[in-house]
Design a protein around this motif. Sequence first.
Motif, PDB file in Angstrom:
ATOM      1  N   PHE A 102       0.854  -1.179   0.000  1.00 45.95           N
ATOM      2  CA  PHE A 102       0.000   0.000   0.000  1.00 45.95           C
ATOM      3  C   PHE A 102       0.892   1.230   0.000  1.00 45.95           C
ATOM      4  O   PHE A 102       1.723   1.408   0.892  1.00 45.95           O
ATOM      5  N   ASP A 103       0.727   2.076  -1.034  1.00 47.80           N
ATOM      6  CA  ASP A 103       1.585   3.256  -1.162  1.00 47.80           C
ATOM      7  C   ASP A 103       0.828   4.567  -1.001  1.00 47.80           C
ATOM      8  O   ASP A 103       1.333   5.633  -1.350  1.00 47.80           O
ATOM      9  N   GLY A 104      -0.391   4.496  -0.466  1.00 48.20           N
ATOM     10  CA  GLY A 104      -1.195   5.692  -0.294  1.00 48.20           C
ATOM     11  C   GLY A 104      -2.046   6.013  -1.501  1.00 48.20           C
ATOM     12  O   GLY A 104      -2.906   6.899  -1.439  1.00 48.20           O
ATOM     13  N   LYS A 105      -1.821   5.298  -2.603  1.00 52.23           N
ATOM     14  CA  LYS A 105      -2.590   5.509  -3.825  1.00 52.23           C
ATOM     15  C   LYS A 105      -3.234   4.222  -4.335  1.00 52.23           C
ATOM     16  O   LYS A 105      -4.335   4.226  -4.869  1.00 52.23           O
ATOM     17  N   THR A 106      -2.505   3.111  -4.161  1.00 53.74           N
ATOM     18  CA  THR A 106      -2.945   1.820  -4.675  1.00 53.74           C
ATOM     19  C   THR A 106      -2.659   0.739  -3.643  1.00 53.74           C
ATOM     20  O   THR A 106      -1.648   0.799  -2.927  1.00 53.74           O
ATOM     21  N   VAL A 107      -3.545  -0.258  -3.559  1.00 61.22           N
ATOM     22  CA  VAL A 107      -3.318  -1.402  -2.691  1.00 61.22           C
ATOM     23  C   VAL A 107      -3.262  -2.661  -3.545  1.00 61.22           C
ATOM     24  O   VAL A 107      -4.046  -2.834  -4.485  1.00 61.22           O
ATOM     25  N   THR A 108      -2.300  -3.523  -3.229  1.00 60.56           N
ATOM     26  CA  THR A 108      -2.139  -4.787  -3.948  1.00 60.56           C
ATOM     27  C   THR A 108      -1.989  -5.920  -2.955  1.00 60.56           C
ATOM     28  O   THR A 108      -1.194  -5.827  -2.007  1.00 60.56           O
ATOM     29  N   PHE A 109      -2.758  -6.969  -3.185  1.00 58.61           N
ATOM     30  CA  PHE A 109      -2.649  -8.175  -2.377  1.00 58.61           C
ATOM     31  C   PHE A 109      -2.099  -9.275  -3.272  1.00 58.61           C
ATOM     32  O   PHE A 109      -2.616  -9.523  -4.363  1.00 58.61           O
ATOM     33  N   TYR A 110      -1.045  -9.962  -2.821  1.00 60.19           N
ATOM     34  CA  TYR A 110      -0.377 -10.978  -3.625  1.00 60.19           C
ATOM     35  C   TYR A 110      -0.383 -12.303  -2.879  1.00 60.19           C
ATOM     36  O   TYR A 110       0.188 -12.431  -1.799  1.00 60.19           O
ATOM     37  N   ASP A 111      -1.050 -13.296  -3.469  1.00 54.62           N
ATOM     38  CA  ASP A 111      -1.072 -14.663  -2.946  1.00 54.62           C
ATOM     39  C   ASP A 111      -0.026 -15.456  -3.715  1.00 54.62           C
ATOM     40  O   ASP A 111      -0.263 -15.906  -4.842  1.00 54.62           O
ATOM     41  N   ILE A 112       1.152 -15.609  -3.113  1.00 53.28           N
ATOM     42  CA  ILE A 112       2.275 -16.222  -3.803  1.00 53.28           C
ATOM     43  C   ILE A 112       2.022 -17.699  -4.087  1.00 53.28           C
ATOM     44  O   ILE A 112       2.386 -18.214  -5.150  1.00 53.28           O
ATOM     45  N   ASP A 113       1.389 -18.417  -3.155  1.00 52.14           N
ATOM     46  CA  ASP A 113       1.136 -19.843  -3.339  1.00 52.14           C
ATOM     47  C   ASP A 113       0.336 -20.123  -4.600  1.00 52.14           C
ATOM     48  O   ASP A 113       0.613 -21.065  -5.344  1.00 52.14           O
ATOM     49  N   ASN A 114      -0.681 -19.301  -4.834  1.00 50.21           N
ATOM     50  CA  ASN A 114      -1.555 -19.494  -5.983  1.00 50.21           C
ATOM     51  C   ASN A 114      -1.201 -18.598  -7.166  1.00 50.21           C
ATOM     52  O   ASN A 114      -1.873 -18.633  -8.199  1.00 50.21           O
ATOM     53  N   LYS A 115      -0.150 -17.781  -6.985  1.00 49.51           N
ATOM     54  CA  LYS A 115       0.320 -16.874  -8.033  1.00 49.51           C
ATOM     55  C   LYS A 115      -0.810 -15.987  -8.560  1.00 49.51           C
ATOM     56  O   LYS A 115      -1.017 -15.844  -9.763  1.00 49.51           O
ATOM     57  N   LEU A 116      -1.527 -15.398  -7.600  1.00 45.76           N
ATOM     58  CA  LEU A 116      -2.621 -14.493  -7.919  1.00 45.76           C
ATOM     59  C   LEU A 116      -2.381 -13.155  -7.235  1.00 45.76           C
ATOM     60  O   LEU A 116      -1.874 -13.116  -6.105  1.00 45.76           O
ATOM     61  N   TYR A 117      -2.769 -12.092  -7.902  1.00 46.03           N
ATOM     62  CA  TYR A 117      -2.680 -10.792  -7.245  1.00 46.03           C
ATOM     63  C   TYR A 117      -3.864  -9.924  -7.667  1.00 46.03           C
ATOM     64  O   TYR A 117      -4.432 -10.091  -8.752  1.00 46.03           O
ATOM     65  N   ALA A 118      -4.230  -9.034  -6.763  1.00 45.12           N
ATOM     66  CA  ALA A 118      -5.334  -8.103  -7.018  1.00 45.12           C
ATOM     67  C   ALA A 118      -4.858  -6.699  -6.678  1.00 45.12           C
ATOM     68  O   ALA A 118      -4.222  -6.483  -5.638  1.00 45.12           O
ATOM     69  N   THR A 119      -5.163  -5.757  -7.537  1.00 45.79           N
ATOM     70  CA  THR A 119      -4.761  -4.367  -7.357  1.00 45.79           C
ATOM     71  C   THR A 119      -5.955  -3.454  -7.593  1.00 45.79           C
ATOM     72  O   THR A 119      -6.765  -3.707  -8.487  1.00 45.79           O
ATOM     73  N   MET A 120      -6.074  -2.424  -6.773  1.00 44.03           N
ATOM     74  CA  MET A 120      -7.124  -1.439  -7.012  1.00 44.03           C
ATOM     75  C   MET A 120      -6.699  -0.086  -6.465  1.00 44.03           C
ATOM     76  O   MET A 120      -5.906  -0.004  -5.518  1.00 44.03           O
ATOM     77  N   PRO A 121      -7.212   0.998  -7.040  1.00 44.96           N
ATOM     78  CA  PRO A 121      -6.905   2.338  -6.525  1.00 44.96           C
ATOM     79  C   PRO A 121      -7.459   2.501  -5.113  1.00 44.96           C
ATOM     80  O   PRO A 121      -8.580   2.090  -4.825  1.00 44.96           O
ATOM     81  N   LEU A 122      -6.650   3.092  -4.249  1.00 48.97           N
ATOM     82  CA  LEU A 122      -7.110   3.354  -2.889  1.00 48.97           C
ATOM     83  C   LEU A 122      -6.329   4.536  -2.319  1.00 48.97           C
ATOM     84  O   LEU A 122      -5.396   4.369  -1.532  1.00 48.97           O
ATOM     85  N   PRO A 123      -6.678   5.752  -2.731  1.00 49.12           N
ATOM     86  CA  PRO A 123      -6.014   6.923  -2.158  1.00 49.12           C
ATOM     87  C   PRO A 123      -6.468   7.128  -0.708  1.00 49.12           C
ATOM     88  O   PRO A 123      -7.658   7.015  -0.403  1.00 49.12           O
ATOM     89  N   GLY A 124      -5.530   7.384   0.165  1.00 48.10           N
ATOM     90  CA  GLY A 124      -5.906   7.613   1.561  1.00 48.10           C
ATOM     91  C   GLY A 124      -4.837   7.173   2.532  1.00 48.10           C
ATOM     92  O   GLY A 124      -3.668   6.989   2.183  1.00 48.10           O
ATOM     93  N   THR A 125      -5.255   6.994   3.771  1.00 47.76           N
ATOM     94  CA  THR A 125      -4.350   6.662   4.864  1.00 47.76           C
ATOM     95  C   THR A 125      -4.465   5.183   5.222  1.00 47.76           C
ATOM     96  O   THR A 125      -5.235   4.434   4.613  1.00 47.76           O
ATOM     97  N   LEU A 126      -3.706   4.781   6.232  1.00 49.19           N
ATOM     98  CA  LEU A 126      -3.764   3.391   6.693  1.00 49.19           C
ATOM     99  C   LEU A 126      -5.154   3.049   7.227  1.00 49.19           C
ATOM    100  O   LEU A 126      -5.627   1.921   7.057  1.00 49.19           O
ATOM    101  N   ASP A 127      -5.823   3.993   7.848  1.00 45.14           N
ATOM    102  CA  ASP A 127      -7.186   3.742   8.313  1.00 45.14           C
ATOM    103  C   ASP A 127      -8.100   3.405   7.142  1.00 45.14           C
ATOM    104  O   ASP A 127      -8.937   2.500   7.221  1.00 45.14           O
ATOM    105  N   ASP A 128      -7.953   4.136   6.036  1.00 45.65           N
ATOM    106  CA  ASP A 128      -8.745   3.856   4.842  1.00 45.65           C
ATOM    107  C   ASP A 128      -8.420   2.462   4.295  1.00 45.65           C
ATOM    108  O   ASP A 128      -9.310   1.740   3.826  1.00 45.65           O
ATOM    109  N   LEU A 129      -7.152   2.091   4.362  1.00 44.14           N
ATOM    110  CA  LEU A 129      -6.744   0.760   3.921  1.00 44.14           C
ATOM    111  C   LEU A 129      -7.430  -0.323   4.738  1.00 44.14           C
ATOM    112  O   LEU A 129      -8.016  -1.266   4.195  1.00 44.14           O
TER     113      LEU A 129
END
Length: 260
Positions: A102-129
């Motif tokens: 999470f870089d304050g603009k985008t959040v990405t979740f990466y499941d290495i075991d299944n080689k899947l990842y999801a990314t979406m825009p998310l501007p904001g703070t850690l609370d928003d995350l």
Amino acid sequence: MRRFFVGTLLFVLCFTPQAIAQPTLPQPRVMDDSAIAALVKMRQSLQEQKSIYAKTEGTVDHINEAGFLIKELYRSEVWIDQPHRLRLSSVSGKNSLRELFFDGKTVTFYDIDNKLYATMPLPGTLDDLFDTLRLYGIELPFTSIYHIFDRQPVPPDVSAALDLGKETVSDIACRHYAYRKRDLDWQMWVPEDGMLLPIRFAAINRASALRPQYIAQTQWEKKDRLDDAVFAFKPPKDARQVTFKELSKKKVSSMSAELL
């Protein structure tokens, strides 16, 4: 922090055998002033850290299909750049590996075991995350200290707070505290010097007759600066992009399960 919930600490309690009677335990009503003051100091200490790195190792209990209470090994690394950047690497069980960026603009979740990842825009703070990920059933199991405080220094639903005195953890002089929140008991061992953040944490869910626990030790390290690259995700060539909703359906999105 907006809500009190214990997040790097979380596991699903969906099995309560009817054959095991729920014991009646005394309900402590003690509110030690020093234990309450410790929560305030920990909150202040966390807020003072602009950039921080933490490494955690521990065990989390889960109940398998046969009804056994199984202790699962767990370890994680987290990089935090307040108030809007975070990276988490988590390994649990049989080397099940997950990462979150999470870089304050985008959040990405990466499941290495299944080689899947999801990314979406998310501007904001850690609370928003945290708010957004919970909508997808994703909990962050890194050190609970980041979730332990509401806007108030002391969570309003804490019913007991105990100062259990001095103890030594890994040759570090600490103060041992215990707290109760509804059906959750948790304890923290906080160094008497340096960063006033717990280096040992234990939580017990009293709602289950089996009393599952989470126990962890954390090493905290203050950082002067964290590079932008720490929070940037570059998808591997063999990884496939999916939506957060798809990850949730595949039941690979839970980096931990929920204790509360």
